[in-house]
Write an enzyme that holds these catalytic residues in place. Structure first.
Site, PDB file in Angstrom:
ATOM      1  N   ARG A 120       0.599  -1.254  -0.168  1.00  0.00           N
ATOM      2  CA  ARG A 120      -0.008  -0.013   0.060  1.00  0.00           C
ATOM      3  C   ARG A 120       0.899   1.343  -0.042  1.00  0.00           C
ATOM      4  NH1 ARG A 120      -2.864  -2.769  -1.376  1.00  0.00           N
ATOM      5  NH2 ARG A 120      -5.314  -3.355  -0.649  1.00  0.00           N
ATOM      6  N   CYS A 137     -10.711  -0.030   2.504  1.00  0.00           N
ATOM      7  CA  CYS A 137     -10.228  -0.144   3.710  1.00  0.00           C
ATOM      8  C   CYS A 137      -9.747   0.957   4.435  1.00  0.00           C
ATOM      9  CB  CYS A 137      -9.253  -1.393   3.676  1.00  0.00           C
ATOM     10  SG  CYS A 137     -10.019  -3.050   3.154  1.00  0.00           S
ATOM     11  N   GLU A 194      -4.830   3.554   6.041  1.00  0.00           N
ATOM     12  CA  GLU A 194      -4.526   3.299   4.670  1.00  0.00           C
ATOM     13  C   GLU A 194      -4.978   4.395   4.176  1.00  0.00           C
ATOM     14  OE1 GLU A 194      -5.580  -0.363   2.566  1.00  0.00           O
ATOM     15  OE2 GLU A 194      -6.190   0.889   1.150  1.00  0.00           O
TER      16      GLU A 194
END
Ligand code: EPU
Length: 293
Positions: A159, A206, A279
């Site tokens: 990520r 998310c 995130e």
């Protein structure tokens, strides 16, 4: 083209966020360079906006210029090489590749947003990582200096990538000839995602990275185990379907969403001793406070 009074809530999937001083929609790398030069001359901050699908913007808005890259939408295929403007929607990229008989983009199925955003975040999971398919990335630094990175220079990791803070214009992917029915595989992967994730709700995907390297445990599972599924603050709630998603039920404020982020983080730390890192990118007040656990 600028629309300086445009609220950023209309450009993000979470649907919250105030105004920037200026929003620009360059259609070419040259126009992007002009925008960056103008901001530098005014000594004003600049931020890159892709599809806005992984972003929490404060209701108070942000200072400076937001540059949307969504109008950089050229897309071409030559053999197994696909070249996409940063603003090409991920869904368009996947379907064009499939139509051309190419495989390698299942990792983008059910991932909303743009090609540029997907590589900036190194989107992916169970079906691989988009960074593994990238051969070259072109763009401009915030100072307007052009760069071309090969895959290694992008430093793709879970990520993240070295593309944070840059303005990607074009990405080259190397795919492979499909050996099975890719359209059927895409449908399968999409159906599984739709079953597990609230794709129909207003979310930013998310909220937290999965903790442990690389992405050991599911943050959603940990939040779920604390009993927070369905927990509501104002107009926001933790998704009853997947606990790592926060949904805007229509009238959420950025503070409602921040409150849920804090509650989830506190409960998971109290019960499992695990610190969850964001995130989702945060713009506005306390940017760094929310980003660092
Ligand atoms: N689970 C629960 N409760 C929940 C959510 C998940 O028990 O509320 C369990 C599931 O049943 C499963 C396990 O946790 O056993 C893993 O769940 P899932 O397959 O949904 O994967 P994830 O680790 O939660 C990651 C990515 C997703 C990506 C999926 C599928 C992160 C933070 N999330 O989720 O990415 O779509 O794998 O590949 O890495 C995103 O980053 O925005 C995102 C959606």
């Amino acid at each position: 083209m600028d629309e300086p009074r445009y609220p950023l809530s209309r450009l993000t999937s979470l649907g919250v966020g105030g105004r920037a001083d200026r929003i620009a929609f360059p259609e070419t790398a040259g126009e992007l360079a002009d925008e960056l030069r103008r901001a530098a001359d005014e000594d004003s901050p600049v931020r890159a906006l892709g599809g806005g699908k992984n972003l929490l913007v404060d209701d108070a808005g942000v200072p400076g210029t937001v540059i949307s890259l969504t109008r950089l939408r050229e897309l071409s295929v030559s053999g197994t090489t696909v070249t996409a403007g940063a603003g090409v929607p991920t869904g368009t990229l996947v379907s064009r590749a499939v139509r051309k008989g190419l495989a390698g983009l299942l990792c983008l199925v059910g991932v909303p947003g743009t090609a540029g955003g997907a590589i900036r975040m190194n989107a992916g999971g169970a079906h691989g990582w988009i960074g593994d398919r990238v051969t070259r990335v072109r763009g401009l630094t915030a100072k307007g200096e052009p760069f071309t990175f090969g895959r290694d220079a992008c430093a793709f990791a879970y990520r993240t990538s070295r593309l944070a803070g840059t303005f990607v214009t074009e990405i080259e992917f190397d795919l492979e000839p499909a050996t099975d029915d890719q359209a059927a595989r895409v449908r399968e992967v999409y159906a599984a995602k739709r079953f597990a994730q609230p794709l129909e709700a207003a979310t930013a995907g998310c909220m937290f990275k999965n903790p442990g390297l690389p992405c050991g445990e599911s943050a959603g599972k940990l939040i779920d185990l604390t009993g927070l599924k369905g927990h509501v603050v104002g107009g926001a709630r933790i998704s009853p379907k997947h606990a790592n998603f926060v949904e805007n039920r229509g009238d959420a404020t950025s503070d409602d969403i921040r409150a849920l982020v804090r509650i989830a983080r506190e409960r998971v730390f109290a019960e499992f001793g695990v610190e969850l890192d964001m995130e989702v990118e945060v713009w506005g007040r306390e940017e760094s406070a929310l980003l660092v656990a």
